[in-house]
Design a protein around this motif. Structure first.
Motif, mmCIF file in Angstrom:
data_model
loop_
_atom_site.group_PDB
_atom_site.id
_atom_site.type_symbol
_atom_site.label_atom_id
_atom_site.label_comp_id
_atom_site.label_asym_id
_atom_site.label_seq_id
_atom_site.Cartn_x
_atom_site.Cartn_y
_atom_site.Cartn_z
ATOM 1 N N PRO A 38 15.065 62.649 44.781
ATOM 2 C CA PRO A 38 16.279 62.151 45.427
ATOM 3 C C PRO A 38 15.967 61.088 46.481
ATOM 4 O O PRO A 38 14.916 61.135 47.135
ATOM 5 C CB PRO A 38 16.882 63.376 46.107
ATOM 6 N N TRP A 39 16.884 60.140 46.632
ATOM 7 C CA TRP A 39 16.718 59.112 47.655
ATOM 8 C C TRP A 39 16.779 59.758 49.030
ATOM 9 O O TRP A 39 17.537 60.692 49.271
ATOM 10 C CB TRP A 39 17.829 58.062 47.552
ATOM 11 N N ARG A 40 15.955 59.256 49.908
ATOM 12 C CA ARG A 40 16.035 59.583 51.326
ATOM 13 C C ARG A 40 15.536 58.374 52.088
ATOM 14 O O ARG A 40 14.683 57.627 51.584
ATOM 15 C CB ARG A 40 15.266 60.837 51.684
ATOM 16 N N PRO A 41 16.083 58.143 53.265
ATOM 17 C CA PRO A 41 15.675 56.950 54.004
ATOM 18 C C PRO A 41 14.217 57.034 54.436
ATOM 19 O O PRO A 41 13.696 58.113 54.702
ATOM 20 C CB PRO A 41 16.618 56.927 55.209
ATOM 21 N N ILE A 42 13.575 55.871 54.469
ATOM 22 C CA ILE A 42 12.195 55.776 54.942
ATOM 23 C C ILE A 42 12.250 55.197 56.355
ATOM 24 O O ILE A 42 12.793 54.115 56.571
ATOM 25 C CB ILE A 42 11.349 54.864 54.037
ATOM 26 N N THR A 43 11.697 55.921 57.285
ATOM 27 C CA THR A 43 11.685 55.484 58.672
ATOM 28 C C THR A 43 10.745 54.288 58.832
ATOM 29 O O THR A 43 9.611 54.333 58.361
ATOM 30 C CB THR A 43 11.208 56.629 59.592
ATOM 31 N N PRO A 44 11.216 53.198 59.471
ATOM 32 C CA PRO A 44 10.311 52.070 59.713
ATOM 33 C C PRO A 44 9.050 52.537 60.448
ATOM 34 O O PRO A 44 9.124 53.347 61.369
ATOM 35 C CB PRO A 44 11.141 51.123 60.581
ATOM 36 N N GLY A 45 7.912 52.055 59.983
ATOM 37 C CA GLY A 45 6.644 52.437 60.590
ATOM 38 C C GLY A 45 6.056 53.719 60.031
ATOM 39 O O GLY A 45 4.960 54.121 60.426
ATOM 40 N N SER A 46 6.765 54.377 59.091
ATOM 41 C CA SER A 46 6.230 55.616 58.532
ATOM 42 C C SER A 46 5.046 55.310 57.617
ATOM 43 O O SER A 46 4.839 54.179 57.205
ATOM 44 C CB SER A 46 7.310 56.379 57.754
ATOM 45 N N LYS A 47 4.310 56.315 57.297
ATOM 46 C CA LYS A 47 3.149 56.176 56.407
ATOM 47 C C LYS A 47 3.508 56.570 54.983
ATOM 48 O O LYS A 47 2.679 57.059 54.229
ATOM 49 C CB LYS A 47 1.990 57.044 56.918
ATOM 50 N N ASP A 48 4.759 56.341 54.589
ATOM 51 C CA ASP A 48 5.221 56.681 53.251
ATOM 52 C C ASP A 48 4.332 55.980 52.218
ATOM 53 O O ASP A 48 4.119 54.771 52.294
ATOM 54 C CB ASP A 48 6.677 56.246 53.071
ATOM 55 N N PRO A 49 3.816 56.720 51.233
ATOM 56 C CA PRO A 49 2.875 56.132 50.269
ATOM 57 C C PRO A 49 3.488 55.053 49.369
ATOM 58 O O PRO A 49 2.761 54.300 48.735
ATOM 59 C CB PRO A 49 2.403 57.332 49.451
ATOM 60 N N ARG A 50 4.814 54.966 49.309
ATOM 61 C CA ARG A 50 5.424 53.884 48.522
ATOM 62 C C ARG A 50 5.257 52.543 49.219
ATOM 63 O O ARG A 50 5.369 51.501 48.586
ATOM 64 C CB ARG A 50 6.908 54.165 48.293
ATOM 65 N N LEU A 51 4.983 52.577 50.522
ATOM 66 C CA LEU A 51 4.846 51.348 51.300
ATOM 67 C C LEU A 51 3.432 51.112 51.793
ATOM 68 O O LEU A 51 2.882 50.032 51.660
ATOM 69 C CB LEU A 51 5.801 51.385 52.499
ATOM 70 N N VAL A 52 2.862 52.134 52.411
ATOM 71 C CA VAL A 52 1.535 52.003 53.016
ATOM 72 C C VAL A 52 0.502 52.530 52.024
ATOM 73 O O VAL A 52 0.567 53.672 51.590
ATOM 74 C CB VAL A 52 1.455 52.781 54.344
ATOM 75 N N VAL A 53 -0.436 51.700 51.667
ATOM 76 C CA VAL A 53 -1.409 52.028 50.623
ATOM 77 C C VAL A 53 -2.562 52.847 51.191
ATOM 78 O O VAL A 53 -3.121 52.517 52.230
ATOM 79 C CB VAL A 53 -1.955 50.731 49.983
ATOM 80 N N ASP A 54 -2.896 53.924 50.477
ATOM 81 C CA ASP A 54 -4.077 54.725 50.785
ATOM 82 C C ASP A 54 -5.171 54.289 49.815
ATOM 83 O O ASP A 54 -5.161 54.669 48.642
ATOM 84 C CB ASP A 54 -3.765 56.212 50.621
ATOM 85 N N ASP A 55 -6.095 53.466 50.296
ATOM 86 C CA ASP A 55 -7.127 52.914 49.419
ATOM 87 C C ASP A 55 -8.113 53.963 48.907
ATOM 88 O O ASP A 55 -8.914 53.666 48.023
ATOM 89 C CB ASP A 55 -7.890 51.795 50.134
ATOM 90 N N THR A 56 -8.052 55.179 49.430
ATOM 91 C CA THR A 56 -8.960 56.219 48.946
ATOM 92 C C THR A 56 -8.371 56.967 47.754
ATOM 93 O O THR A 56 -9.094 57.680 47.073
ATOM 94 C CB THR A 56 -9.284 57.233 50.067
ATOM 95 N N GLU A 57 -7.079 56.822 47.484
ATOM 96 C CA GLU A 57 -6.424 57.503 46.370
ATOM 97 C C GLU A 57 -6.776 56.795 45.070
ATOM 98 O O GLU A 57 -6.302 55.698 44.791
ATOM 99 C CB GLU A 57 -4.902 57.509 46.583
ATOM 100 N N GLN A 58 -7.617 57.413 44.251
ATOM 101 C CA GLN A 58 -8.123 56.783 43.028
ATOM 102 C C GLN A 58 -7.150 56.856 41.855
ATOM 103 O O GLN A 58 -7.267 56.086 40.914
ATOM 104 C CB GLN A 58 -9.460 57.422 42.631
ATOM 105 N N GLY A 59 -6.190 57.760 41.898
ATOM 106 C CA GLY A 59 -5.274 57.932 40.783
ATOM 107 C C GLY A 59 -4.008 57.113 40.875
ATOM 108 O O GLY A 59 -3.108 57.249 40.044
ATOM 109 N N HIS A 60 -3.924 56.260 41.893
ATOM 110 C CA HIS A 60 -2.688 55.497 42.145
ATOM 111 C C HIS A 60 -3.083 54.134 42.704
ATOM 112 O O HIS A 60 -3.704 54.057 43.755
ATOM 113 C CB HIS A 60 -1.848 56.279 43.165
ATOM 114 N N VAL A 61 -2.746 53.063 41.976
ATOM 115 C CA VAL A 61 -3.113 51.720 42.418
ATOM 116 C C VAL A 61 -1.846 50.881 42.565
ATOM 117 O O VAL A 61 -1.298 50.394 41.582
ATOM 118 C CB VAL A 61 -4.090 51.040 41.439
ATOM 119 N N PRO A 62 -1.364 50.721 43.801
ATOM 120 C CA PRO A 62 -0.175 49.900 44.031
ATOM 121 C C PRO A 62 -0.538 48.437 44.294
ATOM 122 O O PRO A 62 -1.540 48.145 44.941
ATOM 123 C CB PRO A 62 0.457 50.531 45.262
ATOM 124 N N PHE A 63 0.275 47.546 43.779
ATOM 125 C CA PHE A 63 0.114 46.113 43.989
ATOM 126 C C PHE A 63 1.401 45.542 44.554
ATOM 127 O O PHE A 63 2.486 46.074 44.315
ATOM 128 C CB PHE A 63 -0.133 45.397 42.651
#
Length: 180
Positions: A38-63
């Protein structure tokens, strides 16, 4: 940067985040159709993975997707659910509203195929999309994806169940380098 005919896929930059937040994730209808939750608002500055990339996560490569001519941010692209044992992954993309309907989706899928098959050495790529998402279905099929099934009433989207289409592409059926 990975290059297609009209777009490039590059790492996410900090100045991409406010644009993606405003034009993709704060859009309730678009986000509800694109996400499996479900949609929910993303707080500006949050570490939401859809926005902020975790370069250690090998199973997910966002561009971030950018136009080759000028570098304007077009949207996002992701290779996710990467399974190194079965050598498979899923493709996802989201284009900013003003860039839809211009053929960018087909080019993004082509470059993600190149990344998955050539750079990562995968055997299979898969796309799941809502049955009424004709733009994504067209982009996938133009790149050789085959409809493998329909998941009936599998997605709850804004008060109704919708069908999803499952598409797959094997490396041996892939048409090749998007730059050729």
């Amino acid at each position: 940067m990975l290059r297609g005919n009209t777009i490039g896929l590059r790492a996410r930059h900090a100045d991409d985040i406010p644009v993606l937040l405003a034009e993709l994730y704060d859009d309730v209808v678009n986000s509800s159709r694109a996400e499996s939750r479900p949609w929910r608002p993303i707080t500006p500055g949050s570490k939401d993975p859809r926005l902020v990339v975790d370069d250690t996560e090998q199973g997910h490569v966002p561009f971030s997707v950018v136009e080759l001519d000028g570098g304007t941010l077009v949207g996002t692209a992701t290779l996710w659910g990467i399974d190194s044992h079965h050598r498979s992954a899923h493709i996802g993309l989201g284009l900013r509203p003003s860039f839809r309907g211009k053929g960018y989706g087909t080019d993004v899928v082509a470059v993600l195929c190149y990344y998955g098959f050539v750079v990562r050495g995968l055997q299979r790529l898969q796309i799941e999309t809502l049955a009424d998402n004709t733009a994504m279905l067209r982009s996938a099929e133009r790149n050789g994806f085959v409809r493998e099934g329909v998941l009936r009433s599998s997605a709850w989207v804004l008060g109704e169940f919708m069908d999803e289409v499952l598409l797959g592409l094997l490396v041996q059926d892939w048409k090749g380098d998007p730059r050729s």
